[in-house]
Design an enzyme around this catalytic site. Sequence first.
Site, PDB file in Angstrom:
ATOM      1  N   GLY A   1      35.563  38.522   6.077  1.00 51.90           N
ATOM      2  CA  GLY A   1      36.651  37.677   5.589  1.00 51.90           C
ATOM      3  C   GLY A   1      36.561  36.244   6.087  1.00 51.90           C
ATOM      4  N   GLN A   2      37.593  35.474   5.788  1.00 51.15           N
ATOM      5  CA  GLN A   2      37.628  34.041   6.161  1.00 51.15           C
ATOM      6  C   GLN A   2      37.561  33.863   7.671  1.00 51.15           C
ATOM      7  OE1 GLN A   2      40.014  31.274   3.627  1.00 51.15           O
ATOM      8  NE2 GLN A   2      41.445  32.976   3.685  1.00 51.15           N
ATOM      9  N   LEU A   3      38.469  34.535   8.393  1.00 48.94           N
ATOM     10  CA  LEU A   3      38.482  34.431   9.853  1.00 48.94           C
ATOM     11  C   LEU A   3      37.176  34.958  10.435  1.00 48.94           C
ATOM     12  CD1 LEU A   3      39.844  34.052  12.611  1.00 48.94           C
ATOM     13  CD2 LEU A   3      40.920  36.311  12.286  1.00 48.94           C
TER      14      LEU A   3
ATOM     15  N   ALA B   1      42.595  43.165   6.976  1.00 48.28           N
ATOM     16  CA  ALA B   1      43.911  43.406   6.382  1.00 48.28           C
ATOM     17  C   ALA B   1      43.785  43.472   4.868  1.00 48.28           C
ATOM     18  CB  ALA B   1      44.869  42.262   6.756  1.00 48.28           C
TER      19      ALA B   1
ATOM     20  N   THR C   1      44.979  41.527   2.129  1.00 47.97           N
ATOM     21  CA  THR C   1      45.536  40.165   2.076  1.00 47.97           C
ATOM     22  C   THR C   1      45.902  39.718   0.658  1.00 47.97           C
ATOM     23  OG1 THR C   1      43.306  39.271   1.970  1.00 47.97           O
ATOM     24  CG2 THR C   1      44.322  39.376   4.160  1.00 47.97           C
TER      25      THR C   1
ATOM     26  N   TYR D   1      53.561  42.629   0.874  1.00 49.18           N
ATOM     27  CA  TYR D   1      52.585  42.177   1.877  1.00 49.18           C
ATOM     28  C   TYR D   1      53.294  41.835   3.191  1.00 49.18           C
ATOM     29  CZ  TYR D   1      49.314  38.998   4.267  1.00 49.18           C
ATOM     30  OH  TYR D   1      48.516  38.377   5.198  1.00 49.18           O
TER      31      TYR D   1
ATOM     32  N   LYS E   1      52.851  43.816   6.771  1.00 52.58           N
ATOM     33  CA  LYS E   1      52.325  43.131   7.962  1.00 52.58           C
ATOM     34  C   LYS E   1      53.363  43.201   9.097  1.00 52.58           C
ATOM     35  CE  LYS E   1      48.905  41.010   8.408  1.00 52.58           C
ATOM     36  NZ  LYS E   1      47.564  41.404   8.912  1.00 52.58           N
TER      37      LYS E   1
END
Length: 308
Positions: free
Chosen positions: A19-21, A76, A78, A141, A145
């Site tokens: 993912g991005q992170l 996650a 997302t 979402y 979370k």
Amino acid sequence: MAPPGTLDGARVLFTGAGGQLGAYLPAALRAAGAQPVSAGHREGPGIDLAADLTRLGAAERLIEDARPDLVIHGAAWTDVDGAERDPGGARAMNVDAARWMAEACRARGVRLVAVSTDFVFSGQGGAPYPEDAASDPISVYGRTKRDGELAVLAADPGFAVARTAWLYGGPAKHFPRTVLNVLAARGSIEVVDDEAGSPTFAGDLADALVALAAAGGAGIFHLANAGRASRFELAQAVAWHAGFPVEWVQPISTEGFLAKFPLPAARPADSELRNIRAADLGIVLRPWRAAIADYVPRLARELGITPH
Ligand SMILES: NC(=O)c1ccc[n+]([C@@H]2O[C@H](COP(=O)([O-])OP(=O)(O)OC[C@H]3O[C@@H](n4cnc5c(N)ncnc54)[C@H](OP(=O)(O)O)[C@@H]3O)[C@@H](O)[C@H]2O)c1
């Protein structure tokens, strides 16, 4: 095992590697002297271990295989709109898998830092939100979370939950990339000016998470680039730093936008996060405009964009 206050020599398992992170955590961990172990959903380049974390027993097996000192759980569901269509799928990942990861960590004495979101807030008053503001999510979402946060801290109150917001970076689809692609293709874009938050560069989040893990922080933290932006202001900044005329970004209300492009999930109107607790540990992220100024020219070059 790392000496207290550092991650030097620590084995750090991080999930969400694709993912991005996940694109920025390996470098951030290595810079802190830690040894990163990447866990992705599927096998691929840069993935040390692959697992579907919604499968019973997957989190335990991952911890057994990686033998980490610390876990950063970034994986996650997302897809905010997809969560409205498949609440069970979102819950399986954001609540059940988070709980299993936390319980597997607690059982083996491994510290956990789990990543959460500004979408735990309604955005209907209260921004900038401090860490102890009551959560009141308005989407599937956000609710999943929030319940994932509760499950992590119920497993061990010594674990950390780090909320972030409006992430961008890495090779996947994200807001600045979409803005540039649309501007390059059409020469104009309409962006909502009544939705605000804390745009955050995933590389800055990775550094801050590593610092938080090294500091041993427990409980809820807010890690986002400083300051508040509307989507419209963010898109204007993106356009400007890529060399496009800012007038090409046109404001529209959320109501007007949804009339043209209906979306199933409600978004918080203003979910700016205020970092108080991490700042007390000396962890402060730079202003969002500085992060955008740094990132967008690189992104534009990567996309081969030549402004008109
Ligand atoms: N993106 C944002 O704007 C934003 C804002 C606030 C907070 N956050 C939080 O920040 C964290 C990192 O976000 P991000 O933007 O880096 O997310 P992302 O790019 O969507 O990456 C999430 C990763 O989780 C993986 N994943 C999903 N389901 C999985 C499963 N069943 N088993 C194993 N892995 C699974 C995904 O793999 P596949 O793609 O292969 O399924 C993906 O690589 C998340 O906890 C997110 O909730 C994000």
